[in-house]
Scaffold this active site. Structure first.
Site, PDB file in Angstrom:
ATOM      1  N   CYS A 151       0.821  -1.215   0.000  1.00 25.61           N
ATOM      2  CA  CYS A 151       0.000   0.000   0.000  1.00 25.61           C
ATOM      3  C   CYS A 151       0.858   1.270   0.000  1.00 25.61           C
ATOM      4  O   CYS A 151       0.673   2.152  -0.845  1.00 25.61           O
ATOM      5  CB  CYS A 151      -0.971  -0.029   1.173  1.00 25.61           C
ATOM      6  SG  CYS A 151      -0.239  -0.524   2.742  1.00 25.61           S
TER       7      CYS A 151
HETATM    8  N1  LIG Z   1      -4.296  -4.321   5.239  1.00 27.29           N
HETATM    9  C1  LIG Z   1      -3.808  -3.619   4.204  1.00 27.29           C
HETATM   10  O1  LIG Z   1      -4.087  -2.417   4.050  1.00 27.29           O
HETATM   11  C2  LIG Z   1      -2.914  -4.271   3.188  1.00 27.29           C
HETATM   12  C3  LIG Z   1      -2.520  -3.518   2.071  1.00 27.29           C
HETATM   13  C4  LIG Z   1      -1.686  -4.112   1.111  1.00 27.29           C
HETATM   14  C5  LIG Z   1      -1.255  -5.424   1.277  1.00 27.29           C
HETATM   15  N2  LIG Z   1      -1.635  -6.110   2.400  1.00 27.29           N
HETATM   16  C6  LIG Z   1      -1.157  -7.484   2.529  1.00 27.29           C
HETATM   17  O2  LIG Z   1      -2.250  -8.353   2.274  1.00 27.29           O
HETATM   18  C7  LIG Z   1      -2.141  -9.532   3.071  1.00 27.29           C
HETATM   19  C8  LIG Z   1      -3.409  -9.672   3.918  1.00 27.29           C
HETATM   20  O3  LIG Z   1      -3.530  -8.517   4.736  1.00 27.29           O
HETATM   21  P1  LIG Z   1      -4.778  -8.299   5.698  1.00 27.29           P
HETATM   22  O4  LIG Z   1      -4.632  -6.920   6.223  1.00 27.29           O
HETATM   23  O5  LIG Z   1      -6.042  -8.700   5.027  1.00 27.29           O
HETATM   24  O6  LIG Z   1      -4.446  -9.355   6.862  1.00 27.29           O
HETATM   25  P2  LIG Z   1      -5.388  -9.938   7.985  1.00 27.29           P
HETATM   26  O7  LIG Z   1      -6.561  -9.030   8.187  1.00 27.29           O
HETATM   27  O8  LIG Z   1      -4.527 -10.229   9.157  1.00 27.29           O
HETATM   28  O9  LIG Z   1      -5.915 -11.313   7.348  1.00 27.29           O
HETATM   29  C9  LIG Z   1      -5.065 -12.379   7.089  1.00 27.29           C
HETATM   30  C10 LIG Z   1      -5.873 -13.549   6.548  1.00 27.29           C
HETATM   31  O10 LIG Z   1      -4.982 -14.605   6.225  1.00 27.29           O
HETATM   32  C11 LIG Z   1      -5.465 -15.842   6.741  1.00 27.29           C
HETATM   33  N3  LIG Z   1      -4.291 -16.626   7.070  1.00 27.29           N
HETATM   34  C12 LIG Z   1      -3.299 -16.315   7.954  1.00 27.29           C
HETATM   35  N4  LIG Z   1      -2.328 -17.250   7.925  1.00 27.29           N
HETATM   36  C13 LIG Z   1      -2.697 -18.175   7.002  1.00 27.29           C
HETATM   37  C14 LIG Z   1      -2.120 -19.389   6.537  1.00 27.29           C
HETATM   38  N5  LIG Z   1      -0.937 -19.825   6.998  1.00 27.29           N
HETATM   39  N6  LIG Z   1      -2.784 -20.100   5.595  1.00 27.29           N
HETATM   40  C15 LIG Z   1      -3.990 -19.665   5.116  1.00 27.29           C
HETATM   41  N7  LIG Z   1      -4.589 -18.524   5.533  1.00 27.29           N
HETATM   42  C16 LIG Z   1      -3.951 -17.786   6.457  1.00 27.29           C
HETATM   43  C17 LIG Z   1      -6.334 -15.453   7.925  1.00 27.29           C
HETATM   44  O11 LIG Z   1      -7.416 -16.323   7.997  1.00 27.29           O
HETATM   45  P3  LIG Z   1      -7.636 -17.514   9.037  1.00 27.29           P
HETATM   46  O12 LIG Z   1      -6.749 -17.241  10.235  1.00 27.29           O
HETATM   47  O13 LIG Z   1      -9.103 -17.450   9.340  1.00 27.29           O
HETATM   48  O14 LIG Z   1      -7.236 -18.715   8.255  1.00 27.29           O
HETATM   49  C18 LIG Z   1      -6.892 -14.090   7.492  1.00 27.29           C
HETATM   50  O15 LIG Z   1      -8.101 -14.276   6.770  1.00 27.29           O
HETATM   51  C19 LIG Z   1      -0.872  -9.353   3.911  1.00 27.29           C
HETATM   52  O16 LIG Z   1       0.193  -9.994   3.293  1.00 27.29           O
HETATM   53  C20 LIG Z   1      -0.667  -7.841   3.913  1.00 27.29           C
HETATM   54  O17 LIG Z   1       0.688  -7.475   4.094  1.00 27.29           O
HETATM   55  C21 LIG Z   1      -2.465  -5.585   3.331  1.00 27.29           C
END
Ligand SMILES: NC(=O)c1ccc[n+]([C@@H]2O[C@H](COP(=O)([O-])OP(=O)(O)OC[C@H]3O[C@@H](n4cnc5c(N)ncnc54)[C@H](OP(=O)(O)O)[C@@H]3O)[C@@H](O)[C@H]2O)c1
Length: 343
Positions: free
Chosen positions: A149
């Site tokens: 981001c």
């Molecule tokens: N938040 C932002 O603004 C943003 C912006 C750009 C990029 N990102 C990137 O996008 C990704 C997701 O971010 P987020 O903010 O959505 O994170 P989040 O809210 O913490 O969600 C992470 C998700 O991943 C799942 N998960 C975690 N470990 C896993 C595993 N080993 N195998 C399968 N599923 C798994 C979790 O689900 P369960 O625990 O239910 O399985 C949860 O649904 C990250 O890499 C982050 O750096 C985020």
């Protein structure tokens, strides 16, 4: 209908993908994974989606995901690289929102992410998913490393200046402010209301992970190794990124407004504001838009670029959907044409 899978459907970017895909005319979410919520409907976790999606969580399982045409990984880094090769071999297009497929150099990956890359061949093949730089490669890609981001807002701010060879390349500065949803939905002390509201703090000054992709991509555009001092800050808003970028002009007479307007002419999701206007994060809330303004500092030698995005949309899920549209030959704006929310 294009069959879509989302791994990580309980997080913020996964839920944002569900929201955007609910209005997509040619895609339907068939598989949505969670390790914690198997058997539950997504709209039970996310009531704002009631009436818009009826998908139920299942365990992340490659065999099931292979039934999809495309799989988004909305997971922490380290997850997509374990499953992507098998999916790609089965003809599934992969769009990873984590950092697993952003860096071309595996040594750089290990340096910043502290473990070895388990799919180096796929990493070499993957395309960095910033359409404003890599649109044609994205169209042909099997694997996308969707940009970070801060990295998106920073690159879109500096891109016209570097592409035009208009600035010194080793004194660039990007001061970035992010909302708290940038840290994800997982419970963490520093992201609690009482810890993160009514305060502002910098972090990652000596090295934030987005530095690596900013350096990689902007160096390629500039045709030289760029030096960007990139400092992120956590601010008490839920969504939004605001980057203020500074660059020393080689020619103080350059018409910056014209340069930016020409560079982004025809870009569906970059809005160059009229001269003298200031972009606000709330003006892009919920939308896949980057709004940009450019001015000169009083010294006449420094270009100051202001760039805002919604971290969950143009900074993550919206941009991922933009790449998806390109990969499937769809109009780039499919599912992404709703205006932002206000106030
Ligand atoms: N938040 C932002 O603004 C943003 C912006 C750009 C990029 N990102 C990137 O996008 C990704 C997701 O971010 P987020 O903010 O959505 O994170 P989040 O809210 O913490 O969600 C992470 C998700 O991943 C799942 N998960 C975690 N470990 C896993 C595993 N080993 N195998 C399968 N599923 C798994 C979790 O689900 P369960 O625990 O239910 O399985 C949860 O649904 C990250 O890499 C982050 O750096 C985020």
């Amino acid at each position: 209908m294009i069959k879509v899978g989302i791994v990580g459907g309980t997080g913020y970017t996964g839920a944002e993908l569900l929201r955007l895909l609910a209005r997509h005319p040619q895609a339907r979410v068939e598989v949505l994974t969670s390790r914690q919520e198997i058997g539950k409907r997504a709209d039970a976790l996310f009531p704002h989606l009631r009436g818009f999606c009826d998908v139920v969580y299942s365990a992340p399982d490659v065999a099931t995901l292979k039934s999809c045409d495309a799989v988004f990984f909305a997971t922490p880094h380290g997850t997509a690289m374990q499953m992507a090769q098998e999916l790609v071999d089965a003809g599934v297009k992969v769009i990873d929102l984590s950092a697993d497929f952003r860096l071309k150099d595996t040594q750089q990956f290990t340096r910043w992410y502290k473990h070895a890359h388990s799919a180096p061949a796929l990493l070499r093949e993957a395309v960095y998913g910033l359409p404003e730089i890599h649109r044609d490669e994205i169209r042909a890609a099997r694997v996308i490393g969707n940009p970070g981001c801060h990295a998106t807002a920073t690159q879109l701010a500096l891109l016209p200046l570097l592409a035009a060879r208009a600035v010194e390349t080793d004194t660039l500065i990007a001061d970035s402010k992010t909302g708290i949803s940038g840290g994800g939905r997982e419970l963490r002390l520093g992201f609690m209301f009482s810890e993160a509201s009514q305060t502002l703090t910098a972090y990652g000054v000596s090295g934030h992970r987005h530095q690596a992709e900013i350096d990689q991509e902007l160096s390629a555009v500039a045709g030289a190794t760029v030096g960007v001092t990139f400092v992120p800050h956590l601010t008490p808003m839920i969504r939004g990124i605001h980057v203020t970028a500074y660059a020393r002009l080689l020619n103080p007479e350059l018409d910056l407004q014209n340069l930016f307007e020409q560079h982004y002419r025809g870009e569906p999701f970059v809005d160059v504001l009229p001269a003298g206007e200031y972009p606000e994060t709330r003006s892009v809330k919920g939308a896949n838009i980057c709004r940009i303004a450019v001015q000169k500092a009083p010294n006449g030698r420094t270009a100051v670029v202001l760039s805002v995005i919604d971290n969950l949309v143009k900074g993550a899920s919206g941009q991922a959907l933009q790449c998806f549209n390109l990969m499937f030959g769809l109009p780039e704006t499919s599912g992404l044409d709703a205006p932002p929310l206000a106030p």
